[in-house]
Motif scaffolding. Structure first.
Motif, PDB file in Angstrom:
ATOM      1  N   SER A   1      33.862  21.688  49.288  1.00 52.50           N
ATOM      2  CA  SER A   1      34.534  22.961  49.509  1.00 52.50           C
ATOM      3  C   SER A   1      34.665  23.760  48.205  1.00 52.50           C
ATOM      4  N   THR A   2      34.432  23.104  47.056  1.00 51.59           N
ATOM      5  CA  THR A   2      34.527  23.791  45.770  1.00 51.59           C
ATOM      6  C   THR A   2      33.485  24.904  45.664  1.00 51.59           C
ATOM      7  N   TYR A   3      32.304  24.653  46.214  1.00 52.27           N
ATOM      8  CA  TYR A   3      31.229  25.632  46.129  1.00 52.27           C
ATOM      9  C   TYR A   3      31.014  26.286  47.499  1.00 52.27           C
ATOM     10  N   GLY A   4      30.185  27.321  47.497  1.00 52.54           N
ATOM     11  CA  GLY A   4      29.705  27.848  48.767  1.00 52.54           C
ATOM     12  C   GLY A   4      30.507  29.018  49.261  1.00 52.54           C
ATOM     13  N   ASP A   5      30.175  29.470  50.463  1.00 57.02           N
ATOM     14  CA  ASP A   5      30.739  30.726  50.955  1.00 57.02           C
ATOM     15  C   ASP A   5      32.070  30.548  51.650  1.00 57.02           C
ATOM     16  N   GLY A   6      32.408  29.333  51.998  1.00 56.66           N
ATOM     17  CA  GLY A   6      33.666  29.124  52.708  1.00 56.66           C
ATOM     18  C   GLY A   6      33.708  30.035  53.908  1.00 56.66           C
ATOM     19  N   SER A   7      34.711  30.840  54.020  1.00 55.66           N
ATOM     20  CA  SER A   7      34.821  31.738  55.172  1.00 55.66           C
ATOM     21  C   SER A   7      35.166  33.132  54.664  1.00 55.66           C
ATOM     22  N   TRP A   8      34.816  34.150  55.468  1.00 56.90           N
ATOM     23  CA  TRP A   8      35.194  35.517  55.095  1.00 56.90           C
ATOM     24  C   TRP A   8      36.694  35.730  55.268  1.00 56.90           C
ATOM     25  N   ARG A   9      37.311  34.892  56.085  1.00 54.79           N
ATOM     26  CA  ARG A   9      38.710  35.137  56.452  1.00 54.79           C
ATOM     27  C   ARG A   9      39.681  34.751  55.344  1.00 54.79           C
ATOM     28  N   ARG A  10      40.552  35.670  55.002  1.00 55.90           N
ATOM     29  CA  ARG A  10      41.624  35.354  54.046  1.00 55.90           C
ATOM     30  C   ARG A  10      42.963  35.897  54.563  1.00 55.90           C
ATOM     31  N   ASN A  11      42.922  36.425  55.777  1.00 56.18           N
ATOM     32  CA  ASN A  11      44.113  37.085  56.341  1.00 56.18           C
ATOM     33  C   ASN A  11      44.626  38.180  55.417  1.00 56.18           C
ATOM     34  N   ASP A  12      43.727  38.983  54.905  1.00 58.38           N
ATOM     35  CA  ASP A  12      44.128  40.120  54.081  1.00 58.38           C
ATOM     36  C   ASP A  12      43.495  41.394  54.652  1.00 58.38           C
ATOM     37  N   GLU A  13      43.704  42.507  53.972  1.00 57.13           N
ATOM     38  CA  GLU A  13      43.229  43.782  54.517  1.00 57.13           C
ATOM     39  C   GLU A  13      41.704  43.932  54.473  1.00 57.13           C
ATOM     40  N   HIS A  14      41.013  42.990  53.772  1.00 58.70           N
ATOM     41  CA  HIS A  14      39.551  43.098  53.662  1.00 58.70           C
ATOM     42  C   HIS A  14      38.811  42.251  54.687  1.00 58.70           C
ATOM     43  N   ASP A  15      39.555  41.539  55.545  1.00 62.20           N
ATOM     44  CA  ASP A  15      38.918  40.591  56.472  1.00 62.20           C
ATOM     45  C   ASP A  15      37.829  41.247  57.323  1.00 62.20           C
ATOM     46  N   SER A  16      38.127  42.407  57.862  1.00 64.37           N
ATOM     47  CA  SER A  16      37.168  43.037  58.773  1.00 64.37           C
ATOM     48  C   SER A  16      35.882  43.414  58.032  1.00 64.37           C
ATOM     49  N   GLU A  17      36.059  43.984  56.842  1.00 62.32           N
ATOM     50  CA  GLU A  17      34.904  44.372  56.030  1.00 62.32           C
ATOM     51  C   GLU A  17      34.118  43.122  55.599  1.00 62.32           C
ATOM     52  N   ALA A  18      34.852  42.079  55.218  1.00 61.13           N
ATOM     53  CA  ALA A  18      34.209  40.836  54.774  1.00 61.13           C
ATOM     54  C   ALA A  18      33.394  40.224  55.909  1.00 61.13           C
ATOM     55  N   LYS A  19      33.918  40.312  57.127  1.00 61.83           N
ATOM     56  CA  LYS A  19      33.204  39.752  58.279  1.00 61.83           C
ATOM     57  C   LYS A  19      31.845  40.443  58.438  1.00 61.83           C
ATOM     58  N   GLN A  20      31.835  41.763  58.265  1.00 60.08           N
ATOM     59  CA  GLN A  20      30.569  42.506  58.358  1.00 60.08           C
ATOM     60  C   GLN A  20      29.625  42.121  57.223  1.00 60.08           C
ATOM     61  N   ALA A  21      30.179  42.003  56.019  1.00 62.20           N
ATOM     62  CA  ALA A  21      29.351  41.648  54.864  1.00 62.20           C
ATOM     63  C   ALA A  21      28.727  40.269  55.050  1.00 62.20           C
ATOM     64  N   TYR A  22      29.525  39.320  55.554  1.00 61.47           N
ATOM     65  CA  TYR A  22      29.049  37.941  55.705  1.00 61.47           C
ATOM     66  C   TYR A  22      27.956  37.808  56.765  1.00 61.47           C
TER      67      TYR A  22
END
Lengths: 372, 372
Positions: free
Chosen positions: B258-279
């Motif tokens: 889990s130290t490396y890699g993309d993990g998840s776009w979700r952080r429960n912050d205001e950028h989640d929706s944008e991050a989901k599209q980017a990912y």
């Protein structure tokens, strides 16, 4: 604990038989390569150790409480010395290790020697990394001047005479890299000076005009290469009128070995007269060599040993280079100290300095090895 | 002789007790660091080996002719593993060595293991230099995909899809240098492509605009760094309209950790929706992970072991990364083979391939470790 303190701690332990009247076996393990292309090959160094063995045995007679046994192992392939040490040490660990010389081999053996608290002395292991005595090399004592010493010498000369810039001209063999490592030390230690480098690949033709051009911006030219190339470069520099004080020339005679250094201007050819004039501007950096008559005897003995043993694949096996002299002195000094228990306190102070330079070794030689 | 042939030669020798009805002790020496900052620390890997030990013991019952003994040694400081192996081997040499992982430690142990003909398996030793099985590493089998594998994967992708250029964006920690070594392989293997590099020093602030600018000349962006940084970069790239097919993005999930890699776009912050599209434009390169239920059990068992042992200084000690899985599989596979004498010929052919990739390991796992 510094290397030499540890060595002396062991010497003190070993001195117990002197006081108790018992005799003790001292196992000395020696790692040298069989390959005679090395200046520190077994054919060159082993006769010097055997010479010390015979001479000291005769001197000590029946008074010594120690029986010294020399065990020779080859260290030609990279891990051979380390494996030999591991394999032979289950039954009984050695009391003293001499060698190896090359950095990689010396590092492996020195780490294990330090882990097992066995004193190790090498006339090699010249790289700066071995200098840290609080680390994995705590048991290693280096008997020869390491690469940083050369840099310190030049640094002192530059400061003393106010020189401002240097060109480093050196032969690069891409294997042992002795000239490279020597001048690398100069380059790093004197980083405040403008220093340029000109490596010449071993085996490549010598483009003397290009080399002479490269001297333009430097006040001092420091060379490390074979004697014939030094002569060609000095002749070219003389013809371009760079001698007679216009540039300051140095030649490094590495390891007191005929392989390196300026040798002589004389070749009995048509350039001898010109070369003699050119060499008047050449300074040579070499190790201090004793002029005591004992050294002459030792030197003759080495030649005679090489002839007796019929070593025909080694041109200069009878000559005394830094490694031959260094290992002899190291063994003789340790043995001398062990058999002269009353001198231990003084010696401990001397060993405590850390690595021992050749000059210091000469000084100690007066009471120690006796060949200086 | 290739590493695996040697291993199997030893396995064949060890199989003698099966035929003669005797029982035999098999000493397995394991080298793992105590320091939990390593993904392959003892706290993470040892429970997996003990899990295999318990499970296989129960399976084999009284039918096995072998008693397996796991001996754990720490390998935190550089030469600790080598010295432990030397010191413990005078009485009896181990029959199998597991670890070390780090290159320097693995090299020292692998050289001695090869000298003594002791099979050694590591889920590390990932550098390309260990690949030469005719050399000082003849007894080493690597169970994890080494750095060159990643380069081969990208090389195949570039050829298949006709991509023409790449930017390597990676975190540089100047210590373990896992991302550096991984992408160094890509850089060298794909030297016919124009490839630029952008190292980001660990701890330095992330200048996303500068990073996005550096993507201009490259068709493919290959990233190796922590999950939070990947997210910041993907968000910036999306805002500069470099996603949605304009660039091809890869994130490397090194070691399935889990130290490396993309993990998840979700952080429960205001950028989640944008991050989901980017990912949606981000591809992840990860090791193949089994979906078999046995793996789920193993994973749960690891969590439970970590909790039982009360390892409080190790956040993810219950998670199954490549090292945990690799060492478990290696031990289980060797043990399985030793106790199933009749399968030896088939296994020898498989081992003979040389280093074993994780995919091959998965394949073999069907009859071997049983957790895939």
């Amino acid at each position: 604990m510094p290397s030499c303190t540890r060595l002396c701690a062991l010497l003190l332990t070993l001195l117990d038989p002197v006081l108790s009247g018992r005799t003790e076996d001292i196992d000395v393990v020696v790692f040298l390569p069989q390959n005679n292309s090395f200046l520190f090959s077994s054919a060159r160094v082993a006769p010097a150790l055997r010479y010390a063995q015979r001479r000291l045995q005769a001197e000590e007679g029946n008074f010594s409480s120690f029986h010294f046994h020399l065990h020779f192992y080859s260290s030609d392939s990279p891990n051979e010395a380390l494996f030999a040490m591991v394999d032979r040490s289950c039954a009984r660990k050695p009391d003293l290790i001499l060698g190896p010389v090359r950095e990689y081999e010396a590092a492996g053996v020195a780490r294990l020697a330090s882990h097992w608290n066995i004193p190790m002395i090498s006339a090699g292991a010249l790289a700066a990394g071995f200098g840290n005595k609080n680390s994995e090399f705590s048991q290693l004592t280096r008997i020869a001047p390491h690469y940083v010493k050369m840099a310190e010498t030049f640094s002192a000369l530059f400061e003393r005479f106010g020189w401002r810039s240097a060109l480093l001209l050196y032969e690069e063999d891409k294997q042992e890299r002795n000239c490279y490592f020597t001048l690398e030390g100069v380059y790093h230690l004197m980083s405040e000076y403008p220093i340029s480098q000109f490596p010449i690949l071993e085996g490549d033709p010598l483009h003397v005009d290009e080399i002479v051009d490269s001297m333009n911006d430097s006040e001092v030219v420091i060379m490390c290469m074979g004697a014939d190339r030094i002569r060609s470069i000095m002749l070219a520099a003389h013809r371009h009128q760079l001698t007679r004080g216009r540039k300051i020339f140095f030649s490094i005679e590495l390891f007191n070995a005929s392989t390196y250094g300026d040798g002589s201007w004389r070749r009995n050819d048509e350039h001898d007269s010109e070369a003699k004039q050119a060499y008047a501007s050449l300074n040579t950096i070499t190790l201090l060599r004793t002029v005591k008559p004992e050294f002459e005897n030792f030197s003759l003995e080495m030649k005679s040993s090489a002839e007796k043993e019929g070593i025909y694949d080694c041109k200069d096996c009878g000559s005394v280079n830094m490694f031959v002299e260094g290992f002899h002195d190291a063994y003789a000094a340790v043995r001398h100290r062990l058999t002269r228990g009353h001198e231990t306190r003084l010696q401990q102070e001397e060993w405590d300095r850390g690595d021992i330079s050749h000059v210091e070794q000469n000084h100690r030689g007066h009471c120690g090895s006796g060949i200086h």
